[in-house]
Design a protein around this motif. Structure first.
Motif, short mmCIF file in Angstrom:
data_model
loop_
_atom_site.label_atom_id
_atom_site.label_comp_id
_atom_site.label_asym_id
_atom_site.label_seq_id
_atom_site.Cartn_x
_atom_site.Cartn_y
_atom_site.Cartn_z
N CYS A 1 0.81 -1.23 0.00
CA CYS A 1 0.00 0.00 0.00
C CYS A 1 0.84 1.27 0.00
O CYS A 1 0.31 2.36 -0.17
N PHE A 2 2.14 1.13 0.21
CA PHE A 2 3.02 2.31 0.25
C PHE A 2 3.66 2.49 -1.12
O PHE A 2 4.49 1.69 -1.55
N ARG A 3 3.26 3.57 -1.80
CA ARG A 3 3.78 3.85 -3.13
C ARG A 3 4.95 4.83 -3.09
O ARG A 3 5.36 5.33 -4.13
N ASP A 4 5.41 5.12 -1.88
CA ASP A 4 6.57 5.99 -1.71
C ASP A 4 7.81 5.11 -1.64
O ASP A 4 7.96 4.29 -0.74
N PHE A 5 8.72 5.27 -2.59
CA PHE A 5 9.89 4.39 -2.65
C PHE A 5 10.81 4.56 -1.44
O PHE A 5 11.60 3.67 -1.13
N ARG A 6 10.72 5.70 -0.76
CA ARG A 6 11.53 5.87 0.45
C ARG A 6 11.14 4.83 1.49
O ARG A 6 11.99 4.30 2.21
N VAL A 7 9.84 4.55 1.58
CA VAL A 7 9.36 3.57 2.55
C VAL A 7 9.78 2.17 2.15
O VAL A 7 10.31 1.40 2.97
N THR A 8 9.57 1.82 0.90
CA THR A 8 9.93 0.47 0.46
C THR A 8 11.43 0.25 0.53
O THR A 8 11.89 -0.86 0.82
N ASP A 9 12.21 1.30 0.28
CA ASP A 9 13.66 1.17 0.39
C ASP A 9 14.07 0.97 1.85
O ASP A 9 14.98 0.18 2.15
N GLU A 10 13.42 1.71 2.76
CA GLU A 10 13.75 1.57 4.18
C GLU A 10 13.42 0.16 4.68
O GLU A 10 14.15 -0.42 5.49
N LEU A 11 12.33 -0.39 4.19
CA LEU A 11 11.94 -1.75 4.59
C LEU A 11 12.76 -2.81 3.85
O LEU A 11 12.63 -4.00 4.17
N LYS A 12 13.55 -2.37 2.87
CA LYS A 12 14.40 -3.29 2.09
C LYS A 12 13.56 -4.41 1.47
O LYS A 12 13.89 -5.60 1.59
N ILE A 13 12.49 -3.98 0.83
CA ILE A 13 11.55 -4.94 0.26
C ILE A 13 12.22 -5.82 -0.79
O ILE A 13 11.92 -7.02 -0.90
N GLU A 14 13.13 -5.23 -1.55
CA GLU A 14 13.75 -5.99 -2.63
C GLU A 14 14.71 -7.06 -2.13
O GLU A 14 14.84 -8.13 -2.73
N THR A 15 15.38 -6.78 -1.01
CA THR A 15 16.43 -7.71 -0.55
C THR A 15 16.08 -8.45 0.74
O THR A 15 16.58 -9.55 0.98
N GLU A 16 15.23 -7.83 1.59
CA GLU A 16 14.92 -8.45 2.88
C GLU A 16 13.41 -8.46 3.13
O GLU A 16 12.94 -8.12 4.21
N ARG A 17 12.66 -8.83 2.13
CA ARG A 17 11.20 -8.83 2.25
C ARG A 17 10.73 -9.71 3.41
O ARG A 17 9.78 -9.36 4.12
N ALA A 18 11.40 -10.83 3.62
CA ALA A 18 10.98 -11.76 4.67
C ALA A 18 11.05 -11.11 6.05
O ALA A 18 10.22 -11.39 6.93
N VAL A 19 12.03 -10.22 6.25
CA VAL A 19 12.16 -9.55 7.54
C VAL A 19 10.97 -8.64 7.78
O VAL A 19 10.39 -8.60 8.88
#
Length: 233
Positions: A60-78
């Motif tokens: 639901c977060f379309r702000d890439f700053r948020v997805t980058d902070e959550l490391k969605i691309e590399t640490e999605r499981a976390v």
């Protein structure tokens, strides 16, 4: 204007049965709180398990700053392993200054009503800020909130005999609101008297004695202004 060009983040509320979307921009505490409420309203009827709630929220977060902070691309499981509260706390910690809770707490404790601010508006400001502190140690209950309101509202309301301690918080708010409406009306009357007297004094200084008979006496002019104010209520 596209959503990405807005300076303030936008919450896109989708039809019932859909999660809200938070688009990029400057996110405020109120917006993140709104998102959290909308998300929980989605989880409940859908019976989304606690372990799956973060997975629904991530997209639901379309702000890439948020997805980058959550490391969605590399640490999605976390990120997926976080419960929803921890998930929101992590986003809040990234988007807002480290002292955001203290600043809101100060706003709750130090906001003053002032002579011309209606009590409902004053209450909304304090209660709204307190609502943003839900799930933090700075959030206060109704008893403490009432104490804060009493300490910061105008003294005339504190001394009003009708504002008693023997009511519920909601009932107390209603009593104070009605007392404040009366206070504000009296304040307007005093302003009207002052303005009418000022106008009359100015007229008396600029009008010759020969023309005074063409104008109503000062007391009549003041009464007329007050009657006009009463009719406008």
């Amino acid at each position: 204007m596209t959503l990405s060009s807005l300076s303030t983040a936008v919450i896109l509320k989708l039809p019932t049965g859909k999660m809200p979307l938070l688009h990029e921009g400057e996110t405020l505490q109120a917006q993140l709180r709104q998102f959290e409420v909308h998300a929980k309203n989605f989880f409940l009827p859908k019976k989304i398990a606690a372990a799956d709630q973060s997975a629904h929220a991530i997209g639901c977060f379309r702000d890439f700053r948020v997805t980058d902070e959550l490391k969605i691309e590399t640490e999605r499981a976390v990120a997926l392993a976080l419960n929803f509260k921890s998930f929101m706390d992590k986003i809040c910690g990234y988007l807002f200054p480290s002292d955001w809770e203290r600043l809101l707490r100060q706003q709750v404790n130090q906001c003053k009503q002032g002579a011309t601010k209606p009590f409902p508006k004053f209450t909304t400001e304090i209660c709204g800020a307190n609502s943003l502190l839900i799930n933090t140690t700075s959030h206060v209950d109704d008893a403490r909130l009432r104490t804060i309101l009493e300490a910061n509202m105008v003294s005339d309301l504190i001394d009003d005999d009708k504002v008693t301690d023997k009511t519920t918080f909601t009932g107390w708010l209603d009593i104070v609101k009605r007392a404040d409406e009366k206070r504000l009306h009296q304040h307007k009357r005093l302003l009207a008297i002052t303005a009418a007297e000022r106008e009359c004094a100015k007229r008396d200084r600029t009008t010759s004695n020969n023309n005074n008979d063409n104008h109503p006496p000062r007391a009549v002019a003041v009464i007329y202004r007050l009657n006009t104010l009463d009719l406008a209520r």
